[in-house]
Write an enzyme that holds these catalytic residues in place. Structure first.
Site, PDB file in Angstrom:
ATOM      1  N   GLU A 242       2.006  -1.595   8.228  1.00 33.14           N
ATOM      2  CA  GLU A 242       3.023  -1.874   7.204  1.00 33.14           C
ATOM      3  C   GLU A 242       4.390  -1.314   7.621  1.00 33.14           C
ATOM      4  O   GLU A 242       5.406  -1.988   7.498  1.00 33.14           O
ATOM      5  CB  GLU A 242       2.581  -1.317   5.836  1.00 33.14           C
TER       6      GLU A 242
ATOM      7  N   ARG B 251     -15.795  24.224  18.478  1.00 29.30           N
ATOM      8  CA  ARG B 251     -17.206  23.825  18.495  1.00 29.30           C
ATOM      9  C   ARG B 251     -18.007  24.658  19.492  1.00 29.30           C
ATOM     10  O   ARG B 251     -19.213  24.590  19.522  1.00 29.30           O
ATOM     11  CB  ARG B 251     -17.300  22.331  18.841  1.00 29.30           C
TER      12      ARG B 251
ATOM     13  N   ARG C 284     -22.440  16.945  13.559  1.00 29.18           N
ATOM     14  CA  ARG C 284     -22.616  18.070  12.642  1.00 29.18           C
ATOM     15  C   ARG C 284     -23.724  17.764  11.640  1.00 29.18           C
ATOM     16  O   ARG C 284     -23.921  16.605  11.285  1.00 29.18           O
ATOM     17  CB  ARG C 284     -21.352  18.293  11.811  1.00 29.18           C
TER      18      ARG C 284
ATOM     19  N   HIS D 206       0.820  -1.222   0.000  1.00 21.43           N
ATOM     20  CA  HIS D 206       0.000   0.000   0.000  1.00 21.43           C
ATOM     21  C   HIS D 206       0.851   1.268   0.000  1.00 21.43           C
ATOM     22  O   HIS D 206       0.461   2.288  -0.548  1.00 21.43           O
ATOM     23  CB  HIS D 206      -0.932   0.038   1.222  1.00 21.43           C
TER      24      HIS D 206
HETATM   25  N1  URA Z   1     -10.649  17.580  12.410  1.00 21.96           N
HETATM   26  C1  URA Z   1     -11.737  16.985  12.925  1.00 21.96           C
HETATM   27  O1  URA Z   1     -11.871  15.771  12.906  1.00 21.96           O
HETATM   28  N2  URA Z   1     -12.711  17.771  13.429  1.00 21.96           N
HETATM   29  C2  URA Z   1     -12.622  19.100  13.474  1.00 21.96           C
HETATM   30  O2  URA Z   1     -13.548  19.755  13.953  1.00 21.96           O
HETATM   31  C3  URA Z   1     -11.467  19.699  12.927  1.00 21.96           C
HETATM   32  C4  URA Z   1     -10.487  18.911  12.404  1.00 21.96           C
END
Ligand code: URA
Length: 255
Positions: free
Chosen positions: A79, A218, A167, A6
């Site tokens: 790997e 967030r 989200r 890979h």
């Molecule tokens: N990477 C993620 O997985 N989530 C985020 O909110 C930002 C970067």
């Protein structure tokens, strides 16, 4: 000679490197390699796996992207371990879920909530996803030496960016309210590779750790701008490079 299907790598190409720096994004491999000491160069690029080789303090370092998420990350580590790589440091980006964390801060993962699937193919879900103490120490000292604002703690590591991190509209009942709950449980951030990396490393007797730079919050809007991406990426790379120097000074043994 062991040919890694890979990754398109073998022992000759990595010249005895025992330490790997692992971004997710293939285009970040070169950006990390530019921070190595000298004579770095691309050694392979197959699928999501873009590999560079260079030096830190005279020690060979392989930089290889993992792509996004657990399955491709597990392949990279599994790997590389077959051709002698023993230490794996993820250098990524992340979204914070605590108000006290700012864009550009660095998060050093001490352990991860295992919301991925790939790590369950290596160990049952009761098995902890924890960073190796030598890598954890090195990254903490690296962040201090780089003069960056940093946090050490628990990361939620998910298989999906959208529903798995609560989200958009299609969020299953089991994920609804999860971000608030993690906040109460003192989880620092979301990302998508650390739980696989830490479990695979522990199971295969390798040393794993993870540093990520915060690119969105967030708790205030969840906006990812080019500028924030650059700040988060740059600070994660600075910590990883300084941390690798400290790891080499403190723990690396030439076998
Ligand atoms: N990477 C993620 O997985 N989530 C985020 O909110 C930002 C970067």
């Amino acid at each position: 000679m062991t040919y890694l299907y890979h990754l398109d790598l073998d022992e000759n190409k990595i010249k005895g490197a025992k330490i790997a720096l692992l971004p997710g994004d293939p285009f970040r491999s070169e950006i990390i390699a530019e921070n190595l000491d000298k004579n770095y160069g691309e050694i392979a690029w197959k699928r999501e796996y873009c590999s560079y080789l260079g030096d830190i303090k005279g020690v060979k370092i392989v930089v290889i992207s993992t792509g996004i998420g657990g399955p491709s990350t597990s392949i990279a580590i599994d790997e590389l371990s077959r051709i002698g790589v023993q230490t794996f440091i993820r250098v990524g980006t992340t979204g914070s879920i605590q108000e006290f964390i700012n864009i550009g801060d660095v998060i050093i993962t001490s352990g991860s909530v295992r919301l991925d699937g790939a790590s369950t193919h290596y160990a049952p879900i009761e098995y902890p996803a924890i960073a190796h103490h030598e890598v954890l120490y090195s990254l903490i000292e690296g962040a201090k030496r780089a003069n960056l604002r940093f946090h050490v703690g628990i990361t939620a590591s998910t298989d999906t960016f959208y529903p798995g991190q609560e989200r958009e509209s299609h969020v299953l009942r089991r994920f609804q309210g999860m971000t608030d709950e993690f906040k109460r449980l003192n989880v620092l951030n979301y990302e998508m590779e650390s739980s696989t990396l830490l479990v695979v490393c522990s199971v295969l007797k390798l040393k794993g750790g993870c540093v990520t730079g915060v690119i969105n919050s967030r708790t205030s809007g969840d906006k990812i701008s080019e500028e924030n991406l650059k700040i988060g990426e740059t600070n994660a790379i600075k910590t990883a490079i300084k941390g690798t120097e400290i790891f080499i000074d403190s723990f690396y043994k030439i076998l």
